[in-house]
Motif scaffolding. Sequence first.
Motif, PDB file in Angstrom:
ATOM      1  N   LEU A   1      14.041  25.857  51.600  1.00 20.68           N
ATOM      2  CA  LEU A   1      15.470  25.749  51.867  1.00 20.68           C
ATOM      3  C   LEU A   1      15.948  24.298  51.777  1.00 20.68           C
ATOM      4  O   LEU A   1      15.156  23.361  51.959  1.00 20.68           O
ATOM      5  CB  LEU A   1      15.786  26.309  53.256  1.00 20.68           C
ATOM      6  CG  LEU A   1      15.262  27.714  53.548  1.00 20.68           C
ATOM      7  CD1 LEU A   1      15.562  28.097  54.995  1.00 20.68           C
ATOM      8  CD2 LEU A   1      15.858  28.731  52.581  1.00 20.68           C
ATOM      9  N   ALA A   2      17.227  24.139  51.539  1.00 22.93           N
ATOM     10  CA  ALA A   2      17.811  22.798  51.425  1.00 22.93           C
ATOM     11  C   ALA A   2      18.441  22.365  52.743  1.00 22.93           C
ATOM     12  O   ALA A   2      19.085  23.162  53.431  1.00 22.93           O
ATOM     13  CB  ALA A   2      18.868  22.779  50.319  1.00 22.93           C
ATOM     14  N   SER A   3      18.249  21.115  53.091  1.00 22.88           N
ATOM     15  CA  SER A   3      18.877  20.561  54.296  1.00 22.88           C
ATOM     16  C   SER A   3      20.383  20.758  54.249  1.00 22.88           C
ATOM     17  O   SER A   3      21.031  21.032  55.263  1.00 22.88           O
ATOM     18  CB  SER A   3      18.563  19.065  54.408  1.00 22.88           C
ATOM     19  OG  SER A   3      17.180  18.833  54.436  1.00 22.88           O
ATOM     20  N   GLU A   4      20.939  20.646  53.027  1.00 27.34           N
ATOM     21  CA  GLU A   4      22.387  20.754  52.846  1.00 27.34           C
ATOM     22  C   GLU A   4      22.915  22.151  53.168  1.00 27.34           C
ATOM     23  O   GLU A   4      24.106  22.316  53.448  1.00 27.34           O
ATOM     24  CB  GLU A   4      22.751  20.396  51.396  1.00 27.34           C
ATOM     25  CG  GLU A   4      22.345  18.997  50.970  1.00 27.34           C
ATOM     26  CD  GLU A   4      20.961  18.925  50.343  1.00 27.34           C
ATOM     27  OE1 GLU A   4      20.747  18.095  49.450  1.00 27.34           O
ATOM     28  OE2 GLU A   4      20.066  19.722  50.752  1.00 27.34           O
ATOM     29  N   ASN A   5      22.033  23.148  53.123  1.00 27.22           N
ATOM     30  CA  ASN A   5      22.446  24.527  53.400  1.00 27.22           C
ATOM     31  C   ASN A   5      21.972  25.019  54.770  1.00 27.22           C
ATOM     32  O   ASN A   5      22.205  26.179  55.112  1.00 27.22           O
ATOM     33  CB  ASN A   5      21.897  25.465  52.317  1.00 27.22           C
ATOM     34  CG  ASN A   5      22.444  25.135  50.948  1.00 27.22           C
ATOM     35  OD1 ASN A   5      23.580  24.700  50.812  1.00 27.22           O
ATOM     36  ND2 ASN A   5      21.629  25.320  49.925  1.00 27.22           N
ATOM     37  N   THR A   6      21.329  24.150  55.512  1.00 22.52           N
ATOM     38  CA  THR A   6      20.799  24.535  56.822  1.00 22.52           C
ATOM     39  C   THR A   6      21.257  23.545  57.891  1.00 22.52           C
ATOM     40  O   THR A   6      22.267  23.760  58.548  1.00 22.52           O
ATOM     41  CB  THR A   6      19.268  24.622  56.779  1.00 22.52           C
ATOM     42  OG1 THR A   6      18.728  23.407  56.219  1.00 22.52           O
ATOM     43  CG2 THR A   6      18.806  25.806  55.942  1.00 22.52           C
ATOM     44  N   TYR A   7      20.526  22.462  58.031  1.00 21.47           N
ATOM     45  CA  TYR A   7      20.859  21.471  59.061  1.00 21.47           C
ATOM     46  C   TYR A   7      22.305  20.978  58.957  1.00 21.47           C
ATOM     47  O   TYR A   7      23.011  20.887  59.961  1.00 21.47           O
ATOM     48  CB  TYR A   7      19.938  20.252  58.956  1.00 21.47           C
ATOM     49  CG  TYR A   7      18.495  20.496  59.296  1.00 21.47           C
ATOM     50  CD1 TYR A   7      18.105  20.817  60.595  1.00 21.47           C
ATOM     51  CD2 TYR A   7      17.504  20.383  58.324  1.00 21.47           C
ATOM     52  CE1 TYR A   7      16.771  21.019  60.916  1.00 21.47           C
ATOM     53  CE2 TYR A   7      16.156  20.581  58.627  1.00 21.47           C
ATOM     54  CZ  TYR A   7      15.801  20.894  59.924  1.00 21.47           C
ATOM     55  OH  TYR A   7      14.482  21.096  60.223  1.00 21.47           O
ATOM     56  N   ILE A   8      22.720  20.625  57.767  1.00 19.04           N
ATOM     57  CA  ILE A   8      24.053  20.021  57.588  1.00 19.04           C
ATOM     58  C   ILE A   8      24.939  20.878  56.682  1.00 19.04           C
ATOM     59  O   ILE A   8      25.687  20.368  55.853  1.00 19.04           O
ATOM     60  CB  ILE A   8      23.954  18.574  57.061  1.00 19.04           C
ATOM     61  CG1 ILE A   8      23.019  18.493  55.839  1.00 19.04           C
ATOM     62  CG2 ILE A   8      23.464  17.644  58.159  1.00 19.04           C
ATOM     63  CD1 ILE A   8      22.981  17.118  55.193  1.00 19.04           C
ATOM     64  N   ASN A   9      24.847  22.179  56.882  1.00 19.28           N
ATOM     65  CA  ASN A   9      25.702  23.103  56.132  1.00 19.28           C
ATOM     66  C   ASN A   9      27.164  22.810  56.451  1.00 19.28           C
ATOM     67  O   ASN A   9      27.549  22.702  57.616  1.00 19.28           O
ATOM     68  CB  ASN A   9      25.355  24.540  56.515  1.00 19.28           C
ATOM     69  CG  ASN A   9      26.023  25.553  55.614  1.00 19.28           C
ATOM     70  OD1 ASN A   9      26.390  25.243  54.484  1.00 19.28           O
ATOM     71  ND2 ASN A   9      26.176  26.769  56.102  1.00 19.28           N
ATOM     72  N   GLY A  10      27.976  22.637  55.415  1.00 22.30           N
ATOM     73  CA  GLY A  10      29.378  22.314  55.622  1.00 22.30           C
ATOM     74  C   GLY A  10      29.629  20.836  55.851  1.00 22.30           C
ATOM     75  O   GLY A  10      30.740  20.447  56.231  1.00 22.30           O
ATOM     76  N   GLY A  11      28.593  20.024  55.660  1.00 19.58           N
ATOM     77  CA  GLY A  11      28.775  18.581  55.790  1.00 19.58           C
ATOM     78  C   GLY A  11      28.729  18.047  57.202  1.00 19.58           C
ATOM     79  O   GLY A  11      29.134  16.907  57.466  1.00 19.58           O
ATOM     80  N   GLU A  12      28.225  18.859  58.136  1.00 20.78           N
ATOM     81  CA  GLU A  12      28.097  18.397  59.516  1.00 20.78           C
ATOM     82  C   GLU A  12      26.933  19.093  60.184  1.00 20.78           C
ATOM     83  O   GLU A  12      26.464  20.142  59.725  1.00 20.78           O
ATOM     84  CB  GLU A  12      29.376  18.673  60.300  1.00 20.78           C
ATOM     85  CG  GLU A  12      29.687  20.162  60.452  1.00 20.78           C
ATOM     86  CD  GLU A  12      30.932  20.428  61.291  1.00 20.78           C
ATOM     87  OE1 GLU A  12      31.429  19.473  61.933  1.00 20.78           O
ATOM     88  OE2 GLU A  12      31.387  21.580  61.315  1.00 20.78           O
ATOM     89  N   PHE A  13      26.438  18.490  61.264  1.00 14.03           N
ATOM     90  CA  PHE A  13      25.352  19.096  62.017  1.00 14.03           C
ATOM     91  C   PHE A  13      25.893  19.614  63.342  1.00 14.03           C
ATOM     92  O   PHE A  13      26.551  18.881  64.092  1.00 14.03           O
ATOM     93  CB  PHE A  13      24.241  18.075  62.296  1.00 14.03           C
ATOM     94  CG  PHE A  13      23.123  18.612  63.137  1.00 14.03           C
ATOM     95  CD1 PHE A  13      22.285  19.605  62.648  1.00 14.03           C
ATOM     96  CD2 PHE A  13      22.904  18.143  64.424  1.00 14.03           C
ATOM     97  CE1 PHE A  13      21.250  20.123  63.414  1.00 14.03           C
ATOM     98  CE2 PHE A  13      21.869  18.641  65.202  1.00 14.03           C
ATOM     99  CZ  PHE A  13      21.037  19.639  64.691  1.00 14.03           C
ATOM    100  N   VAL A  14      25.612  20.887  63.608  1.00 11.72           N
ATOM    101  CA  VAL A  14      26.011  21.500  64.874  1.00 11.72           C
ATOM    102  C   VAL A  14      24.745  22.070  65.504  1.00 11.72           C
ATOM    103  O   VAL A  14      24.174  23.044  64.999  1.00 11.72           O
ATOM    104  CB  VAL A  14      27.065  22.607  64.665  1.00 11.72           C
ATOM    105  CG1 VAL A  14      27.464  23.199  66.006  1.00 11.72           C
ATOM    106  CG2 VAL A  14      28.275  22.068  63.922  1.00 11.72           C
ATOM    107  N   ALA A  15      24.292  21.445  66.591  1.00 10.83           N
ATOM    108  CA  ALA A  15      23.019  21.812  67.199  1.00 10.83           C
ATOM    109  C   ALA A  15      22.934  23.295  67.536  1.00 10.83           C
ATOM    110  O   ALA A  15      21.951  23.968  67.217  1.00 10.83           O
ATOM    111  CB  ALA A  15      22.783  20.966  68.450  1.00 10.83           C
ATOM    112  N   GLU A  16      23.969  23.832  68.163  1.00  6.61           N
ATOM    113  CA  GLU A  16      23.949  25.232  68.579  1.00  6.61           C
ATOM    114  C   GLU A  16      23.885  26.164  67.368  1.00  6.61           C
ATOM    115  O   GLU A  16      23.167  27.169  67.376  1.00  6.61           O
ATOM    116  CB  GLU A  16      25.194  25.558  69.408  1.00  6.61           C
ATOM    117  CG  GLU A  16      25.204  26.985  69.942  1.00  6.61           C
ATOM    118  CD  GLU A  16      26.420  27.286  70.806  1.00  6.61           C
ATOM    119  OE1 GLU A  16      26.509  28.411  71.336  1.00  6.61           O
ATOM    120  OE2 GLU A  16      27.289  26.401  70.950  1.00  6.61           O
TER     121      GLU A  16
END
Length: 212
Positions: free
Chosen positions: A83-98
């Motif tokens: 998987l890509a970080s861009e589609n998981t951790y920072i999907n949508g250009g931001e990181f939301v922990a929850e």
Amino acid sequence: MNKQTSFSVCGESLSSPMHICGFFDSKEQQYEVIIPYILEGLEANEKVINILEGSRHGEHCRCLAENGVSITEKLSSGQLEVLASENTYINGGEFVAEKMYKTLEQTLISASRAGYESVRACGDMVWALKNLPGTDELLEYENSLNLLTPKHSVSLICMYDINSFSQNTLTDILFTHPYVIKDGKISKNPHYIEPSSLITKFSDFSSSPLKS
């Protein structure tokens, strides 16, 4: 209820569930650790998830293939996910922990329903250096994983490049992982703080935010 399963990393035999931070000084050192970990999981018919920058997928899959992984077969079956970080951790250009917590939780539940007795996952944390909105929730997220992992048969390796992250950040990250990989060896982390105790310290962290 999770089922404990054994796994090997850095030549040591351990049991899941486990949350590990891996400190690496090069991609070569990183792959020396994670390739055997991934191969063992695939051979044991476990679910294996790799998350890294999209630009590294080609290189990553080539490395797996060179070590005997039938990439097309494993990806098609769903046993292996890259998987890509861009589609998981920072999907949508931001990181939301929850949001990321819930994504991982659902992934673990789905793997169990698909018949996998255990999950192995490793994620490259370089995305946290992009200074995108929500990056300051990294410690909160890492801490929350210590509440999630005991509910599942899973081992997680969060991979940090010690040449890219500041020493202060790496010190903070140590608080959130029961085990640490350093210099190609894994050991119990004496700096780990239990989730409930660490929550009370977040106010202190907020006055000294993570910096690259």
